[in-house]
Design a protein around this motif. Sequence first.
Motif, PDB file in Angstrom:
ATOM      1  N   VAL A   1       0.886  -1.300  -0.132  1.00  0.00           N
ATOM      2  CA  VAL A   1       0.135  -0.036  -0.051  1.00  0.00           C
ATOM      3  C   VAL A   1       0.894   1.215  -0.075  1.00  0.00           C
ATOM      4  CG1 VAL A   1      -1.989   1.379   1.256  1.00  0.00           C
ATOM      5  CG2 VAL A   1      -1.807  -1.330   1.181  1.00  0.00           C
ATOM      6  N   HIS A   2       1.791   1.109   0.880  1.00  0.00           N
ATOM      7  CA  HIS A   2       3.030   2.317   1.057  1.00  0.00           C
ATOM      8  C   HIS A   2       3.615   2.636  -0.313  1.00  0.00           C
ATOM      9  CE1 HIS A   2       6.309   4.634   2.727  1.00  0.00           C
ATOM     10  NE2 HIS A   2       6.924   3.845   2.028  1.00  0.00           N
ATOM     11  N   MET A   3       4.069   1.678  -1.074  1.00  0.00           N
ATOM     12  CA  MET A   3       4.508   1.959  -2.415  1.00  0.00           C
ATOM     13  C   MET A   3       3.721   2.564  -3.416  1.00  0.00           C
ATOM     14  SD  MET A   3       7.365  -1.277  -2.764  1.00  0.00           S
ATOM     15  CE  MET A   3       6.096  -2.454  -3.025  1.00  0.00           C
TER      16      MET A   3
ATOM     17  N   LYS B   1       1.252   4.296  -2.704  1.00  0.00           N
ATOM     18  CA  LYS B   1       0.979   5.850  -2.309  1.00  0.00           C
ATOM     19  C   LYS B   1       1.951   6.751  -2.947  1.00  0.00           C
ATOM     20  CE  LYS B   1       0.027   4.960   2.167  1.00  0.00           C
ATOM     21  NZ  LYS B   1      -0.357   5.188   3.506  1.00  0.00           N
ATOM     22  N   GLU B   2       3.433   6.322  -2.680  1.00  0.00           N
ATOM     23  CA  GLU B   2       4.530   7.033  -3.075  1.00  0.00           C
ATOM     24  C   GLU B   2       4.191   7.019  -4.651  1.00  0.00           C
ATOM     25  OE1 GLU B   2       7.956   5.795  -0.058  1.00  0.00           O
ATOM     26  OE2 GLU B   2       7.869   4.536  -1.809  1.00  0.00           O
ATOM     27  N   GLU B   3       4.070   5.936  -5.387  1.00  0.00           N
ATOM     28  CA  GLU B   3       4.056   5.927  -6.817  1.00  0.00           C
ATOM     29  C   GLU B   3       3.027   6.755  -7.424  1.00  0.00           C
ATOM     30  OE1 GLU B   3       4.180   1.818  -8.201  1.00  0.00           O
ATOM     31  OE2 GLU B   3       6.074   1.577  -6.919  1.00  0.00           O
TER      32      GLU B   3
ATOM     33  N   ASP C   1       5.158   5.475   8.011  1.00  0.00           N
ATOM     34  CA  ASP C   1       5.199   4.200   7.561  1.00  0.00           C
ATOM     35  C   ASP C   1       6.443   3.176   7.652  1.00  0.00           C
ATOM     36  OD1 ASP C   1       2.669   4.501   6.726  1.00  0.00           O
ATOM     37  OD2 ASP C   1       2.844   4.586   4.720  1.00  0.00           O
ATOM     38  N   HIS C   2       7.632   4.170   7.228  1.00  0.00           N
ATOM     39  CA  HIS C   2       8.997   3.514   7.256  1.00  0.00           C
ATOM     40  C   HIS C   2       9.403   3.236   8.779  1.00  0.00           C
ATOM     41  CE1 HIS C   2      10.206   6.125   3.254  1.00  0.00           C
ATOM     42  NE2 HIS C   2       9.387   5.051   3.448  1.00  0.00           N
ATOM     43  N   ARG C   3       8.933   4.024   9.420  1.00  0.00           N
ATOM     44  CA  ARG C   3       9.276   3.480  11.046  1.00  0.00           C
ATOM     45  C   ARG C   3       8.587   2.313  11.326  1.00  0.00           C
ATOM     46  NH1 ARG C   3       9.957   8.706  12.166  1.00  0.00           N
ATOM     47  NH2 ARG C   3       7.807   9.034  12.147  1.00  0.00           N
TER      48      ARG C   3
ATOM     49  N   ARG D   1      18.327   0.214   2.793  1.00  0.00           N
ATOM     50  CA  ARG D   1      18.862   1.285   1.739  1.00  0.00           C
ATOM     51  C   ARG D   1      17.661   2.149   0.963  1.00  0.00           C
ATOM     52  NH1 ARG D   1      23.066   4.224   0.098  1.00  0.00           N
ATOM     53  NH2 ARG D   1      22.857   4.655  -2.078  1.00  0.00           N
ATOM     54  N   HIS D   2      16.463   1.578   0.932  1.00  0.00           N
ATOM     55  CA  HIS D   2      15.622   1.958   0.071  1.00  0.00           C
ATOM     56  C   HIS D   2      14.989   2.918   1.111  1.00  0.00           C
ATOM     57  CE1 HIS D   2      11.005   0.898  -0.934  1.00  0.00           C
ATOM     58  NE2 HIS D   2      11.200   2.048  -1.173  1.00  0.00           N
ATOM     59  N   VAL D   3      14.718   2.839   2.301  1.00  0.00           N
ATOM     60  CA  VAL D   3      14.100   3.958   3.323  1.00  0.00           C
ATOM     61  C   VAL D   3      15.194   5.075   3.595  1.00  0.00           C
ATOM     62  CG1 VAL D   3      13.759   4.316   5.665  1.00  0.00           C
ATOM     63  CG2 VAL D   3      12.653   2.269   4.550  1.00  0.00           C
TER      64      VAL D   3
ATOM     65  N   LEU E   1      17.259   6.217   1.131  1.00  0.00           N
ATOM     66  CA  LEU E   1      17.338   7.093  -0.169  1.00  0.00           C
ATOM     67  C   LEU E   1      16.118   7.990   0.114  1.00  0.00           C
ATOM     68  CD1 LEU E   1      18.469   4.512  -2.853  1.00  0.00           C
ATOM     69  CD2 LEU E   1      19.605   6.529  -2.095  1.00  0.00           C
ATOM     70  N   GLU E   2      14.902   7.385   0.666  1.00  0.00           N
ATOM     71  CA  GLU E   2      13.681   8.308   0.537  1.00  0.00           C
ATOM     72  C   GLU E   2      13.892   9.280   1.866  1.00  0.00           C
ATOM     73  OE1 GLU E   2      10.351   5.511   0.634  1.00  0.00           O
ATOM     74  OE2 GLU E   2      10.746   4.900  -1.510  1.00  0.00           O
ATOM     75  N   ASN E   3      14.119   8.712   2.928  1.00  0.00           N
ATOM     76  CA  ASN E   3      14.192   9.675   4.110  1.00  0.00           C
ATOM     77  C   ASN E   3      15.347  10.759   3.910  1.00  0.00           C
ATOM     78  OD1 ASN E   3      12.220   8.065   5.277  1.00  0.00           O
ATOM     79  ND2 ASN E   3      13.284   7.302   6.716  1.00  0.00           N
TER      80      ASN E   3
END
Length: 244
Positions: free
Chosen positions: A133-135, A137-139, A177-179, A221-223, A225-227
Amino acid sequence: MVAAKDCRSATLGALVAEDSRIANVLDTFKIDYCCGGRRTLAEAAQERHIGVDVLVSAIEKLRPRMGEDENREWASPEDLIRHIVDRHHRYVREMAPVISGWLAKIRDHHGARHPELEAVSDAFEALTADLSVHMLKEEHVLFPYVNALARASRTHDDPVTAPFGTVRHPVRAMEDDHRLAGLLMARIRLLTNDFQPPDDACRTYALCLAELARFERDLHRHVHLENHVLFPRAIELEDRTAPR
Ligand SMILES: [Fe+2]
Ligand SMILES: [Fe+2]
């Protein structure tokens, strides 16, 4: 990193160790990379009466491979967003169902002696449901807005109006969400004793824990790059270009 031209002479074990998504490709062609992991790709193709080029091209489609480009400079937010979606969102979508299937299998076979596998499986299902769901929302919400901001800033077009007030709102929601994802991943690490297979683990059990460790590395790594790279850049772009 095994180069494309060397793929043919690399052993199946080395290829899967380098990028576990290659296990999916080999599974598709019913090639055993566990007991038969010492064979080269060319030998395995010959045994299965498959042209080795068919396998090479299926493996090449996985590019960019994991581990590549990790420390590059990002020319633009669009470039970084493309990388995040192509590399990290794609990895989650490809590997989540595979890990989920392995977890169900080892829970059924080893659950009596390792009851913690039930909790590992539950945590992983919760994690991947949240991430999917999170991805989206980002996309569909955040990334298109950041792309529009970057375009407007380059072309000096009219400022972009945020449908959500300010980019700080979705950024804060994504960070929350990342947390949560990080907490679930940490729970899995704790339950699996740092992804260490027990003495009685079968190959699938060991493979599953190794992939969970890789899933964690990819998530971190993903988080990161975003955060730490994309979101601050998005806020800065908005501050510079949004209407006041
Ligand atoms: Fe993401
Ligand atoms: Fe994210």
